[in-house]
Design a protein around this motif. Structure first.
Motif, PDB file in Angstrom:
ATOM      1  N   ILE A 222       7.950  -4.084   7.140  1.00 40.44           N
ATOM      2  CA  ILE A 222       7.517  -2.438   7.076  1.00 40.44           C
ATOM      3  C   ILE A 222       7.726  -2.272   8.296  1.00 40.44           C
ATOM      4  O   ILE A 222       6.408  -2.837   9.586  1.00 40.44           O
TER       5      ILE A 222
ATOM      6  N   PRO B 278      11.667  -0.637   5.238  1.00 43.17           N
ATOM      7  CA  PRO B 278      10.439   0.657   5.335  1.00 43.17           C
ATOM      8  C   PRO B 278      10.733   0.501   4.152  1.00 43.17           C
ATOM      9  O   PRO B 278      11.375   1.013   3.002  1.00 43.17           O
TER      10      PRO B 278
ATOM     11  N   TYR C 122       5.444  -0.430  11.852  1.00 43.38           N
ATOM     12  CA  TYR C 122       4.110   0.123  10.792  1.00 43.38           C
ATOM     13  C   TYR C 122       3.254   1.021  11.399  1.00 43.38           C
ATOM     14  O   TYR C 122       3.050   0.648  12.798  1.00 43.38           O
TER      15      TYR C 122
ATOM     16  N   TYR D 193       1.783  -5.279   4.300  1.00 46.76           N
ATOM     17  CA  TYR D 193       2.308  -4.195   5.101  1.00 46.76           C
ATOM     18  C   TYR D 193       2.696  -4.329   6.543  1.00 46.76           C
ATOM     19  O   TYR D 193       3.850  -4.034   6.700  1.00 46.76           O
TER      20      TYR D 193
ATOM     21  N   TYR E 292       2.054   4.019   2.494  1.00 50.40           N
ATOM     22  CA  TYR E 292       2.836   2.690   2.339  1.00 50.40           C
ATOM     23  C   TYR E 292       2.723   2.360   0.829  1.00 50.40           C
ATOM     24  O   TYR E 292       3.481   1.492   0.029  1.00 50.40           O
TER      25      TYR E 292
ATOM     26  N   SER F  66      -1.367   4.301   5.539  1.00 46.42           N
ATOM     27  CA  SER F  66      -1.392   2.910   5.217  1.00 46.42           C
ATOM     28  C   SER F  66      -1.390   3.398   3.660  1.00 46.42           C
ATOM     29  O   SER F  66      -0.928   2.449   2.548  1.00 46.42           O
TER      30      SER F  66
END
Length: 434
Positions: free
Chosen positions: A281, A178, A284, A277, A292, A289
């Motif tokens: 990740i 991540p 997730y 993403y 990230y 959002s």
């Protein structure tokens, strides 16, 4: 005798008429005064919209109106080990006044400690913890705001049909970790090269734009384009049978590439990120959002100190009638600038948005829907804009626009940004008058 009675009645009637006229005059004066008061407020608000750089006031949401002492008292009730430092030995925990004020605001949105809240619902700009149209664009006469919808969860394996929803449930490859937390300064190996706008052989790269060679050019990377919601797509692209216009391939990242390509052709060094993403990740979560994407922006800033403009490109969830305009016989996806007012320096970001909107209105009248201010009461409220005064979130079109319409708008934005940069550069390099 009869005459005397008639005279007496007439005298009483006259007095009633006089009283009625006096009452009517008083009512008329009060009505005219009230009308003048609200007309003055309306004119003041119109003047504010044209000249001011910000709404009337900025509040930090509902929690800001609850005193710190009340929070401390609540914690003390739940956590025995916690002792409120401010509490006097004789004071009671959670006083009646605190509880009453809290409940009144919870039910009515009226803060008894802030008289302004009594008018906040009636007068534009006074309730600025609500989404607020800071500046109206000529393409948004009805002042309709943007609309955000999280993607519909989809358990379809990523990439199977190009429409993979949020990516929830899609395990990231073991080789990818991540994105680190904001406090982690360790370089992240999974962050893509932000200085590489993409290969021309990449099937996702949009077609070349028509442009004359720029009179000016710079080798510096000045613009970085990224997408916090990288899978946002459009119904005409993913198909009418989809309930959720998202895609792993044909999505908003194509518009970012188009804009970067156009900027390069106009002599402005630009790069874009198509980082996916949901795939990259582990665990997730769509609601994170901006956490990230914040790391993507921080990496770009760390790698390139010359970055002047940072654009987070999205597409709105509003329908076509609110997101499309026709200019010279061609349809364009309209633009909406989003300013996060949780950013302490948001007025600087808004100033940039205002300059770009002014350029758009001059070249493409009707393409801008305006500049919309948000706090954390609705949405993220900051949108990574505290990282740079040149950072903006830009909504291009909506769910019903086509890719071609969005490309036209990306070209228009690139032209205006290039004009803005070269205009500022000429001002800086111009010799000073002696």
């Amino acid at each position: 005798m009869k005459r005397m009675i008639v005279t007496f009645n007439w005298s009483r009637g006259s007095r009633k008429w006089r009283n009625l006229l006096v009452t009517g005059r008083t009512f008329a004066i009060m009505s005219v005064s009230s009308m003048a008061f609200f007309v003055a407020i309306g004119l003041g608000d119109m003047l504010h919209q044209r000249t001011a750089a910000s709404p009337v006031s900025t509040m930090k949401g509902f929690a800001a109106n609850v005193s710190g002492s009340m929070f401390s008292d609540m914690l003390e009730m739940e956590v025995p080990a916690f002792t409120s430092e401010h509490q006097d030995s004789g004071s009671s925990v959670l006083s009646t006044k605190q509880v009453s004020a809290f409940l009144l605001q919870l039910v009515t949105d009226i803060n008894p400690n802030n008289p302004q809240s009594l008018l906040a619902r009636e007068l534009p700009g006074l309730s600025s913890d609500e989404p607020f149209l800071i500046r109206k664009g000529s393409g948004n006469e009805t002042a309709i705001g943007p609309e955000d919808h999280p993607p519909i969860p989809d358990n379809t394996p990523s990439g199977s049909n190009g429409n993979a929803g949020t990516g929830k449930g899609v395990a990231a490859p073991d080789s990818h970790d991540p994105i680190p937390d904001e406090t982690d300064n360790t370089p992240e190996t999974t962050v893509p090269d932000t200085n590489n706008p993409g290969s021309k052989d990449d099937p996702q790269t949009p077609p070349a734009v028509d442009s004359n060679p720029p009179a000016d050019s710079t080798d510096e990377q000045l613009v970085f384009i990224y997408h916090s919601h990288n899978r946002e797509s459009w119904f005409p692209v993913v198909g009418g049978n989809s309930d959720d216009p998202t895609s792993t391939k044909k999505n908003i990242t194509l518009v970012g590439k188009r804009m970067a390509t156009k900027l390069e052709e106009l002599g402005i060094g630009a790069s874009d990120s198509d980082y996916d993403y949901p795939t990259m990740i582990k665990n997730y979560k769509w609601v994170q959002s901006y956490k990230y994407s914040r790391q993507i922006v921080k990496e770009a800033l760390s790698a390139n100190k010359q970055l002047k403009y940072i654009f987070d490109i999205h597409r709105d969830s509003q329908k076509r009638k609110y997101t499309t305009t026709t200019i010279n016989g061609k349809d364009y996806a309209q633009v909406f600038f989003i300013i996060g007012q949780e950013n302490p320096d948001w007025r600087q970001n808004e100033k940039l948005a205002t300059e770009i909107q002014k350029g758009l209105e001059a070249k493409y009248p009707g393409i801008s829907r305006g500049i919309w201010g948000k706090t954390s009461k609705e949405g993220n409220g900051e949108y990574n804009q505290s990282l740079s005064t040149g950072s903006l979130l830009i909504e291009i079109g909506g769910v019903d626009n086509t890719l071609e319409e969005s490309y036209r708008t990306a070209d228009a934005l690139a032209e205006v940004v290039a004009d803005l940069y070269w205009g500022d550069a000429k001002k800086v390099s111009a010799p000073k008058e002696s």
